[in-house]
Scaffold this motif. Sequence first.
Motif, PDB file in Angstrom:
ATOM      1  N   PRO A   1       0.798  -1.232   0.000  1.00  0.00           N
ATOM      2  CA  PRO A   1       0.000   0.000   0.000  1.00  0.00           C
ATOM      3  C   PRO A   1       0.833   1.287   0.000  1.00  0.00           C
ATOM      4  O   PRO A   1       0.404   2.299  -0.533  1.00  0.00           O
ATOM      5  CB  PRO A   1      -0.837  -0.104   1.278  1.00  0.00           C
ATOM      6  CG  PRO A   1      -0.942  -1.568   1.532  1.00  0.00           C
ATOM      7  CD  PRO A   1       0.376  -2.145   1.063  1.00  0.00           C
ATOM      8  N   ASP A   2       2.035   1.243   0.562  1.00  0.00           N
ATOM      9  CA  ASP A   2       2.886   2.442   0.585  1.00  0.00           C
ATOM     10  C   ASP A   2       3.653   2.632  -0.726  1.00  0.00           C
ATOM     11  O   ASP A   2       4.438   3.565  -0.857  1.00  0.00           O
ATOM     12  CB  ASP A   2       3.851   2.407   1.766  1.00  0.00           C
ATOM     13  CG  ASP A   2       4.897   1.302   1.677  1.00  0.00           C
ATOM     14  OD1 ASP A   2       4.905   0.526   0.689  1.00  0.00           O
ATOM     15  OD2 ASP A   2       5.719   1.210   2.608  1.00  0.00           O
ATOM     16  N   GLY A   3       3.433   1.713  -1.704  1.00  0.00           N
ATOM     17  CA  GLY A   3       4.090   1.832  -3.001  1.00  0.00           C
ATOM     18  C   GLY A   3       5.399   1.080  -3.113  1.00  0.00           C
ATOM     19  O   GLY A   3       5.981   0.999  -4.190  1.00  0.00           O
ATOM     20  N   SER A   4       5.875   0.494  -2.026  1.00  0.00           N
ATOM     21  CA  SER A   4       7.129  -0.267  -2.085  1.00  0.00           C
ATOM     22  C   SER A   4       6.902  -1.587  -2.812  1.00  0.00           C
ATOM     23  O   SER A   4       5.789  -2.125  -2.837  1.00  0.00           O
ATOM     24  CB  SER A   4       7.691  -0.495  -0.682  1.00  0.00           C
ATOM     25  OG  SER A   4       6.803  -1.268   0.092  1.00  0.00           O
ATOM     26  N   LEU A   5       7.954  -2.090  -3.433  1.00  0.00           N
ATOM     27  CA  LEU A   5       7.901  -3.326  -4.213  1.00  0.00           C
ATOM     28  C   LEU A   5       8.733  -4.402  -3.545  1.00  0.00           C
ATOM     29  O   LEU A   5       9.823  -4.128  -3.046  1.00  0.00           O
ATOM     30  CB  LEU A   5       8.441  -3.082  -5.626  1.00  0.00           C
ATOM     31  CG  LEU A   5       7.781  -1.969  -6.432  1.00  0.00           C
ATOM     32  CD1 LEU A   5       8.487  -1.795  -7.762  1.00  0.00           C
ATOM     33  CD2 LEU A   5       6.310  -2.250  -6.646  1.00  0.00           C
ATOM     34  N   GLN A   6       8.242  -5.629  -3.556  1.00  0.00           N
ATOM     35  CA  GLN A   6       8.967  -6.772  -3.011  1.00  0.00           C
ATOM     36  C   GLN A   6       8.866  -7.913  -4.004  1.00  0.00           C
ATOM     37  O   GLN A   6       7.768  -8.306  -4.391  1.00  0.00           O
ATOM     38  CB  GLN A   6       8.369  -7.198  -1.672  1.00  0.00           C
ATOM     39  CG  GLN A   6       9.050  -8.405  -1.079  1.00  0.00           C
ATOM     40  CD  GLN A   6       8.394  -8.844   0.216  1.00  0.00           C
ATOM     41  OE1 GLN A   6       7.368  -8.316   0.621  1.00  0.00           O
ATOM     42  NE2 GLN A   6       8.982  -9.819   0.853  1.00  0.00           N
ATOM     43  N   PRO A   7      10.017  -8.446  -4.456  1.00  0.00           N
ATOM     44  CA  PRO A   7       9.981  -9.588  -5.378  1.00  0.00           C
ATOM     45  C   PRO A   7       9.252 -10.775  -4.748  1.00  0.00           C
ATOM     46  O   PRO A   7       9.395 -11.031  -3.553  1.00  0.00           O
ATOM     47  CB  PRO A   7      11.457  -9.923  -5.590  1.00  0.00           C
ATOM     48  CG  PRO A   7      12.193  -8.674  -5.242  1.00  0.00           C
ATOM     49  CD  PRO A   7      11.384  -8.021  -4.156  1.00  0.00           C
ATOM     50  N   LEU A   8       8.485 -11.500  -5.545  1.00  0.00           N
ATOM     51  CA  LEU A   8       7.783 -12.686  -5.064  1.00  0.00           C
ATOM     52  C   LEU A   8       8.621 -13.932  -5.322  1.00  0.00           C
ATOM     53  O   LEU A   8       9.176 -14.090  -6.406  1.00  0.00           O
ATOM     54  CB  LEU A   8       6.447 -12.850  -5.774  1.00  0.00           C
ATOM     55  CG  LEU A   8       5.321 -11.942  -5.317  1.00  0.00           C
ATOM     56  CD1 LEU A   8       4.072 -12.210  -6.133  1.00  0.00           C
ATOM     57  CD2 LEU A   8       5.020 -12.133  -3.856  1.00  0.00           C
ATOM     58  N   GLY A   9       8.701 -14.811  -4.329  1.00  0.00           N
ATOM     59  CA  GLY A   9       9.354 -16.098  -4.495  1.00  0.00           C
ATOM     60  C   GLY A   9      10.865 -16.045  -4.549  1.00  0.00           C
ATOM     61  O   GLY A   9      11.504 -17.034  -4.878  1.00  0.00           O
ATOM     62  N   GLN A  10      11.445 -14.909  -4.260  1.00  0.00           N
ATOM     63  CA  GLN A  10      12.899 -14.786  -4.282  1.00  0.00           C
ATOM     64  C   GLN A  10      13.293 -13.609  -3.406  1.00  0.00           C
ATOM     65  O   GLN A  10      12.513 -12.699  -3.191  1.00  0.00           O
ATOM     66  CB  GLN A  10      13.391 -14.558  -5.713  1.00  0.00           C
ATOM     67  CG  GLN A  10      12.814 -13.301  -6.337  1.00  0.00           C
ATOM     68  CD  GLN A  10      12.662 -13.411  -7.829  1.00  0.00           C
ATOM     69  OE1 GLN A  10      12.510 -14.500  -8.353  1.00  0.00           O
ATOM     70  NE2 GLN A  10      12.694 -12.302  -8.520  1.00  0.00           N
ATOM     71  N   SER A  11      14.502 -13.636  -2.908  1.00  0.00           N
ATOM     72  CA  SER A  11      14.945 -12.531  -2.067  1.00  0.00           C
ATOM     73  C   SER A  11      15.477 -11.376  -2.901  1.00  0.00           C
ATOM     74  O   SER A  11      15.392 -10.227  -2.493  1.00  0.00           O
ATOM     75  CB  SER A  11      16.005 -13.007  -1.077  1.00  0.00           C
ATOM     76  OG  SER A  11      17.109 -13.550  -1.766  1.00  0.00           O
ATOM     77  N   ASN A  12      16.028 -11.677  -4.074  1.00  0.00           N
ATOM     78  CA  ASN A  12      16.542 -10.644  -4.961  1.00  0.00           C
ATOM     79  C   ASN A  12      15.829 -10.721  -6.295  1.00  0.00           C
ATOM     80  O   ASN A  12      15.547 -11.792  -6.807  1.00  0.00           O
ATOM     81  CB  ASN A  12      18.045 -10.824  -5.199  1.00  0.00           C
ATOM     82  CG  ASN A  12      18.837 -10.614  -3.933  1.00  0.00           C
ATOM     83  OD1 ASN A  12      18.532  -9.746  -3.129  1.00  0.00           O
ATOM     84  ND2 ASN A  12      19.850 -11.432  -3.737  1.00  0.00           N
TER      85      ASN A  12
ATOM     86  N   CYS B   1      17.057  -9.512  -9.209  1.00  0.00           N
ATOM     87  CA  CYS B   1      18.052  -9.808 -10.237  1.00  0.00           C
ATOM     88  C   CYS B   1      19.439  -9.742  -9.594  1.00  0.00           C
ATOM     89  O   CYS B   1      19.551  -9.611  -8.384  1.00  0.00           O
ATOM     90  CB  CYS B   1      17.935  -8.818 -11.396  1.00  0.00           C
ATOM     91  SG  CYS B   1      18.152  -7.105 -10.906  1.00  0.00           S
ATOM     92  N   ASP B   2      20.473  -9.794 -10.399  1.00  0.00           N
ATOM     93  CA  ASP B   2      21.830  -9.764  -9.864  1.00  0.00           C
ATOM     94  C   ASP B   2      22.389  -8.352  -9.689  1.00  0.00           C
ATOM     95  O   ASP B   2      23.512  -8.190  -9.243  1.00  0.00           O
ATOM     96  CB  ASP B   2      22.771 -10.560 -10.776  1.00  0.00           C
ATOM     97  CG  ASP B   2      22.455 -12.046 -10.739  1.00  0.00           C
ATOM     98  OD1 ASP B   2      21.947 -12.536  -9.704  1.00  0.00           O
ATOM     99  OD2 ASP B   2      22.712 -12.732 -11.753  1.00  0.00           O
ATOM    100  N   CYS B   3      21.612  -7.328 -10.037  1.00  0.00           N
ATOM    101  CA  CYS B   3      22.072  -5.944  -9.884  1.00  0.00           C
ATOM    102  C   CYS B   3      22.231  -5.608  -8.395  1.00  0.00           C
ATOM    103  O   CYS B   3      21.451  -6.080  -7.562  1.00  0.00           O
ATOM    104  CB  CYS B   3      21.093  -4.973 -10.530  1.00  0.00           C
ATOM    105  SG  CYS B   3      20.983  -5.155 -12.321  1.00  0.00           S
ATOM    106  N   GLU B   4      23.225  -4.778  -8.096  1.00  0.00           N
ATOM    107  CA  GLU B   4      23.504  -4.435  -6.700  1.00  0.00           C
ATOM    108  C   GLU B   4      22.350  -3.668  -6.051  1.00  0.00           C
ATOM    109  O   GLU B   4      21.946  -3.948  -4.936  1.00  0.00           O
ATOM    110  CB  GLU B   4      24.788  -3.612  -6.621  1.00  0.00           C
ATOM    111  CG  GLU B   4      25.356  -3.541  -5.233  1.00  0.00           C
ATOM    112  CD  GLU B   4      26.755  -2.981  -5.234  1.00  0.00           C
ATOM    113  OE1 GLU B   4      26.997  -2.053  -4.452  1.00  0.00           O
ATOM    114  OE2 GLU B   4      27.593  -3.463  -6.018  1.00  0.00           O
ATOM    115  N   SER B   5      21.825  -2.682  -6.740  1.00  0.00           N
ATOM    116  CA  SER B   5      20.686  -1.892  -6.251  1.00  0.00           C
ATOM    117  C   SER B   5      19.688  -1.700  -7.390  1.00  0.00           C
ATOM    118  O   SER B   5      19.650  -0.648  -8.025  1.00  0.00           O
ATOM    119  CB  SER B   5      21.158  -0.526  -5.748  1.00  0.00           C
ATOM    120  OG  SER B   5      22.019  -0.659  -4.661  1.00  0.00           O
ATOM    121  N   PRO B   6      18.877  -2.723  -7.663  1.00  0.00           N
ATOM    122  CA  PRO B   6      17.973  -2.637  -8.812  1.00  0.00           C
ATOM    123  C   PRO B   6      16.930  -1.540  -8.662  1.00  0.00           C
ATOM    124  O   PRO B   6      16.409  -1.304  -7.576  1.00  0.00           O
ATOM    125  CB  PRO B   6      17.307  -4.007  -8.860  1.00  0.00           C
ATOM    126  CG  PRO B   6      17.470  -4.574  -7.504  1.00  0.00           C
ATOM    127  CD  PRO B   6      18.715  -3.972  -6.931  1.00  0.00           C
TER     128      PRO B   6
END
Length: 60
Positions: A27-38, A40-45
């Motif tokens: 609800p605050d607009g933040s995004l969290q990947p589903l089913g994985q902790s990262n 992609c391999d980017c340092e700060s995607p």
Amino acid sequence: MGNNEDKQRAAAECDDCGEIGIVQIWPDGSLQPLGQSNFCDCESPTLEVLETDLDHDEIP
């Protein structure tokens, strides 16, 4: 913490590497990947949501 009705799922793309995956939009607009902790391999995607116009009833 809210319930599942407060969150949405959507496809998102990493602006750095182009990796596409599914994220949960809080609800605050933040995004969290589903089913994985990262996402992609980017340092700060930097993630960009590709489409959000689905209602909760339309999300599988």
